[in-house]
Design a protein around this motif. Sequence first.
Motif, mmCIF file in Angstrom:
data_model
loop_
_atom_site.group_PDB
_atom_site.id
_atom_site.type_symbol
_atom_site.label_atom_id
_atom_site.label_comp_id
_atom_site.label_asym_id
_atom_site.label_seq_id
_atom_site.Cartn_x
_atom_site.Cartn_y
_atom_site.Cartn_z
ATOM 1 N N LEU A 66 49.753 -78.455 -33.418
ATOM 2 C CA LEU A 66 50.107 -79.221 -34.610
ATOM 3 C C LEU A 66 48.921 -80.052 -35.077
ATOM 4 O O LEU A 66 48.347 -80.821 -34.302
ATOM 5 N N GLN A 79 51.245 -84.609 -37.147
ATOM 6 C CA GLN A 79 51.432 -85.715 -36.209
ATOM 7 C C GLN A 79 51.601 -87.047 -36.950
ATOM 8 O O GLN A 79 52.398 -87.908 -36.541
ATOM 9 N N ASN A 118 55.055 -87.300 -38.219
ATOM 10 C CA ASN A 118 55.985 -87.603 -37.132
ATOM 11 C C ASN A 118 55.919 -89.073 -36.729
ATOM 12 O O ASN A 118 56.938 -89.687 -36.396
ATOM 13 N N ASP A 173 53.051 -68.918 -34.504
ATOM 14 C CA ASP A 173 52.965 -70.202 -33.791
ATOM 15 C C ASP A 173 51.768 -70.232 -32.847
ATOM 16 O O ASP A 173 51.867 -70.620 -31.677
ATOM 17 N N ARG A 207 53.943 -75.668 -31.693
ATOM 18 C CA ARG A 207 53.990 -76.996 -31.083
ATOM 19 C C ARG A 207 52.671 -77.396 -30.431
ATOM 20 O O ARG A 207 52.299 -78.568 -30.419
ATOM 21 N N ASP A 208 51.967 -76.447 -29.863
ATOM 22 C CA ASP A 208 50.742 -76.774 -29.124
ATOM 23 C C ASP A 208 49.532 -76.979 -30.022
ATOM 24 O O ASP A 208 48.477 -77.404 -29.541
#
Length: 295
Positions: free
Chosen positions: A240, A245, A248, A154, A237-238
């Motif tokens: 993506l 996006q 989403n 990640d 998460r930081d």
Amino acid sequence: MAAPQNPRGPRPAGVTVGRVGLYGFLAISAAFFLLPAYVMVVTSLKSMDEIRLGAIFAWPAHFDLSAWLTAWSGACTGLTCNGIGVGFWNSVKITVLSVAFSVIIGAINGYALSFWRPAGAKIVFGLLMLGAFLPFQIFIYPLVRGFAAIGIADSLAGIVLVHVLFGLPLVTLLFRNYYAAIPVELFKAARVDGAGFWRIFLEVILPMSTPMVVVASIFQTTGIWNDFLFGLVFAGRDNLPMTVQLNNIVNTTTGERFYNVNMAATMLAAAVPLVIYFVSGRWFVRGIAAGAVKG
């Protein structure tokens, strides 16, 4: 005065019919690909009231750029509503680093396999090509566990490493085929002059590699920019990317679905590969033609 005659004689009717058929096929093919793009553009320029009329092919009555602004900086991607712009800069970081490392390493691999040919070079090249044909989905779980063990899960380093690893087979093949067309006498002359591995590569081979560098960069940029699965699994998460996006934004169902914002976000996500193809198309064709030899 009589009209001049065609020295080659009258054109056969079959040639004319064939040409009309060819242009007709090209026109239909262009319409097939351009029509969805047209619908996306005009929808992104309409207000929701106009979209509800159902005339998807109609030209906007009033140009409205608010959907583009919302898609960039205000669309909701789950619980946050900061638009697709954050994903854009994440994609830029991921793409620039991944393309740079994969092209550099692929050029070195192709150079070594073409001119130096160390022991087991054919086996190494065969393994690289085998990696290009194996479904990358089977590597996801082992990579996740491995990255977690070494502390890069990640993270930006993890997603860049994944793209570099999976891009190396194609990039190595491109450079190896390109270098196979370079006269080996240049390499031998540099060796006679006392040049070593790195000096020959940096001063002789690399300056002649511009067309293939462009081709490999375009291939890698397009693949990495459009990637969704790796970005979702490895980026965190930081970091993506824009594609995640975009997904989403499109799948966030909190009340009304804003089709104009979705279309604008989709166009923004696709803009970079399109611009690259238009700007560097001449180099792309030249590099493909130069590398189209048997290795």
